[in-house]
Motif scaffolding. Structure first.
Motif, PDB file in Angstrom:
ATOM      1  N   ILE A   1       0.855  -1.053  -0.092  1.00 58.76           N
ATOM      2  CA  ILE A   1      -0.005  -0.173   0.046  1.00 58.76           C
ATOM      3  C   ILE A   1       0.837   1.245   0.048  1.00 58.76           C
ATOM      4  O   ILE A   1       0.517   2.338  -0.678  1.00 58.76           O
ATOM      5  N   LEU A   2       1.917   1.249   0.885  1.00 52.54           N
ATOM      6  CA  LEU A   2       2.854   2.450   0.875  1.00 52.54           C
ATOM      7  C   LEU A   2       3.462   2.748  -0.369  1.00 52.54           C
ATOM      8  O   LEU A   2       3.677   3.907  -0.937  1.00 52.54           O
ATOM      9  N   TYR A   3       3.706   1.747  -1.183  1.00 56.07           N
ATOM     10  CA  TYR A   3       4.599   1.760  -2.504  1.00 56.07           C
ATOM     11  C   TYR A   3       3.502   2.435  -3.384  1.00 56.07           C
ATOM     12  O   TYR A   3       3.777   3.508  -4.137  1.00 56.07           O
ATOM     13  N   GLY A   4       2.230   2.191  -3.248  1.00 48.84           N
ATOM     14  CA  GLY A   4       1.236   2.683  -4.269  1.00 48.84           C
ATOM     15  C   GLY A   4       1.052   4.000  -3.981  1.00 48.84           C
ATOM     16  O   GLY A   4       0.792   5.031  -4.763  1.00 48.84           O
ATOM     17  N   PHE A   5       1.131   4.378  -2.441  1.00 43.09           N
ATOM     18  CA  PHE A   5       0.994   5.765  -2.131  1.00 43.09           C
ATOM     19  C   PHE A   5       2.096   6.592  -2.869  1.00 43.09           C
ATOM     20  O   PHE A   5       1.943   7.968  -3.074  1.00 43.09           O
ATOM     21  N   VAL A   6       3.403   5.905  -2.780  1.00 39.85           N
ATOM     22  CA  VAL A   6       4.596   6.784  -3.126  1.00 39.85           C
ATOM     23  C   VAL A   6       4.245   7.053  -4.696  1.00 39.85           C
ATOM     24  O   VAL A   6       4.412   8.270  -5.251  1.00 39.85           O
ATOM     25  N   LYS A   7       3.698   6.094  -5.600  1.00 38.20           N
ATOM     26  CA  LYS A   7       3.478   6.489  -6.920  1.00 38.20           C
ATOM     27  C   LYS A   7       2.490   7.555  -7.033  1.00 38.20           C
ATOM     28  O   LYS A   7       2.524   8.312  -8.039  1.00 38.20           O
TER      29      LYS A   7
END
Lengths: 529, 75
Positions: free
Chosen positions: A217-223
């Motif tokens: 989820i955090l990786y998705g937020f970064v994008k």
């Protein structure tokens, strides 16, 4: 409402996980179902009726098809000599029921998404022939995710029709399959056989699933927050006022839009897969490093995979392998040879796929044009493949060579940029206008001299943050392409390194995220399709 | 099985169909070749391959294609 709402991801979802884990196993699917319907009603209010109607129709159609299958099998057992006639007879019955199920579900989609488009165009035609009649153009909101859940609904009854799966007797499981909250807005378009069993299994949320889920989820937020939201203003400004900008700035806008779309959609998929993972549900990947593809045809097996697979399974093969088409393929092969023989039926099926794919994204000529553009590229790719192969052999070009691979990826990416230009352009005419300016009025010198790129809501720091983050995402993609499982590798590191990575992700979102005054977050783009 | 290998070799002469086991996943057979292959198999073995059977696991090797043919012959 978006999955990127921090209140939703970091407050509502943890509360849901807590309740889900506390209740007995058999009630857990009910918790998911209630939450999914609650979210649907929160977003689409009374339009939930259409979701319920879809669930009811596919439930009854699938069970009726199953009943016919069983009856047919019993009859064949009793009269084995009549096998062929019985099969034919029941195939007809089944087809009628299937068509009824398809018509009901597609009509909802047509009503909400395409009625206005067809009414507007019919009115134009009537005008042309001076007929004094006009269809009323109505404006209404569509139920959230109707394009996604309708395709899931159709795949369910088609799979039962083809006897790939058995109809489910449990209507609540069917309801959860169609309404599961992380997938309802932007997919991926799952198959019943992929997720339904796990959705209803009530697996406990484990510590590992919790950590893996939030990493993803955090990786998705970064994008989304660092890149997509930062590019939103630039993209809107360039596309809405393209005639005031140089070709170089328009090109930056087009590249910006492609990056934004990729980051928003694949970032949402990171969140969807992360949330699914909490509950032990393996939602299939919808992206597989699309920009590493060698050509457009391969690109579409890596971008929005579930949609491409849906069209391949339910449109491309059924059309190209229909009785008439098979006869055509056999005849054409004898005349045109192995390569070009199947091309005629393949092209007809491909045309159907890309017309529908374009229209699936929206009722508009830009989407239809976008579909036809992809169709033409893929068809030309197929036609010229033997010529390219022969040329490479004659010139002794090693196609696995890194230089050739980079050349292929760059060429493919340029084609993708042009496609996305028309996809986002307000009209097809505007799309051509933008393309023309890129080629005839590029004017890089003046663009840099007049600082035009810094009048689009981004300063040098913003461009720098975008480029550095994209490099990090590119490296992660490269590692994935080389079959590294990054999450498993991180989990093997010691606790200090692991938490350093988590903190870096969280801090980068907080520090470099594009939020606050001056920023308008990107709407969930695919949720509108 | 021999006839099947002949059909496959006629469609893709450069592939060793006795050993390759990732015909679809390794992109040895593309969608267009599948169209020819299905039409040819149906005519040769007098069967009908439902579209639902056109999945990588059924077409990844000559052996799996042959198993599919055998299964459909029995039906």
């Amino acid at each position: 409402m978006s999955y990127f709402d921090p209140g939703f991801i970091f407050l509502v979802v943890p509360i849901l996980l807590l309740i889900y884990n506390l209740v007995p196993k058999k009630f857990r699917p009910i918790i998911l179902l209630v939450f999914s319907f609650g979210l649907f009603i929160f977003i689409s209010k009374w339009l939930v009726v259409f979701l319920i109607l879809s669930i009811l129709t596919i439930y009854f159609v699938a069970n009726y098809l199953d009943k016919l299958n069983k009856k047919r099998n019993e009859l064949i057992k009793e009269e084995p000599d009549n096998k062929k006639a019985i099969k034919e007879k029941y195939k007809k019955y089944k087809k009628r029921i299937l068509i009824l199920g398809i018509i009901i579900n597609v009509s909802f989609l047509f009503f909400f998404k395409y009625l206005n488009f067809f009414a507007t165009n019919t009115n134009l035609l009537l005008d042309l022939f001076n007929i004094d009649f006009k269809f009323r153009i109505m404006s209404f909101l569509a139920p959230i995710g109707i394009s996604f859940y309708t395709l899931e609904a159709l795949s369910y009854i088609l799979d039962v029709y083809y006897e790939k799966i058995e109809a489910d007797k449990n209507i609540l499981r069917v309801a959860l399959y169609l309404s599961f909250f992380p997938q309802i807005m932007e997919g991926p378009i799952s198959r019943y056989s992929d997720t339904a069993k796990d959705l209803y299994a009530g697996y406990k949320v484990t510590y590992n699933n919790f950590c893996f889920g939030y990493q993803r989820i955090l990786y998705g937020f970064v994008k989304k927050i660092i890149i997509a939201d930062r590019l939103n203003f630039l993209v809107n400004t360039v596309f809405d006022n393209y005639h005031t900008y140089s070709g170089a700035t328009i090109l930056v806008g087009v590249i910006g839009y492609t990056v934004m779309l990729y980051m928003e959609f694949s970032g949402t998929m990171d969140i969807v897969i992360g949330i699914g993972g909490f509950f032990g549900i393996k939602i299939k990947e919808n992206f597989r490093q699309p920009f590493f593809a060698k050509n457009i045809s391969e690109f579409w097996t890596r971008w929005h995979i579930s949609l491409g697979q849906w069209f391949k399974d339910y449109i491309f093969y059924p059309v190209s392998l229909s009785k008439r088409m098979k006869k055509l393929t056999l005849k054409a092969r004898k005349i045109l040879g192995n390569r070009f023989g199947p091309l005629i039926s393949g092209a007809i099926a491909l045309f159907a796929v890309w017309s529908l794919n374009g229209l699936w994204h929206g009722a508009g000529y830009t989407f239809l044009f976008y579909g036809m553009y992809q169709f033409t590229l893929i068809l030309l790719g197929n036609i010229f493949e033997p010529t390219i192969n022969n040329t490479c052999k004659k010139l002794h070009i090693n196609r696995q060579n890194i230089v050739y691979r980079v050349f292929q990826s760059v060429k493919m990416t340029c084609f993708v940029f042009i496609g996305e230009l028309f996809f986002r352009a307000p009209t097809v005419k505007a799309g051509f206008g933008m393309l023309k300016r890129i080629f005839t009025d590029f004017n890089l010198h003046n663009t840099l001299k007049s600082n035009q790129l810094f009048t689009l809501g981004l300063d040098i720091k913003d461009y720098f943050i975008i480029i550095v983050t994209l490099i990090v995402i590119f490296i992660v993609g490269l590692l994935k392409e080389k079959n590294h499982n990054i999450r498993t590798e991180i989990s093997k590191k010691n606790i200090i390194i692991r938490w350093m990575i988590y903190y870096m992700l969280i801090l980068s979102i907080i520090i470099f995220g594009a939020y606050g005054p001056g920023y308008i977050p990107v709407d969930p783009i695919y949720a509108d399709f | 099985m021999e006839r099947l290998i002949e059909i496959l070799e006629e469609l893709q002469p450069d592939v060793d169909f006795n050993t390759v086991e990732n015909l679809i996943d390794g992109r040895y057979l593309d969608s267009l070749t599948i169209l020819s292959l299905v039409a040819e198999i149906e005519e040769e073995f007098d069967i009908e391959i439902p579209t639902v059977e056109i999945i990588p696991s059924n077409f990844n090797s000559a052996k799996s294609i042959w198993e599919l043919i055998e299964k459909l012959k029995e039906q």
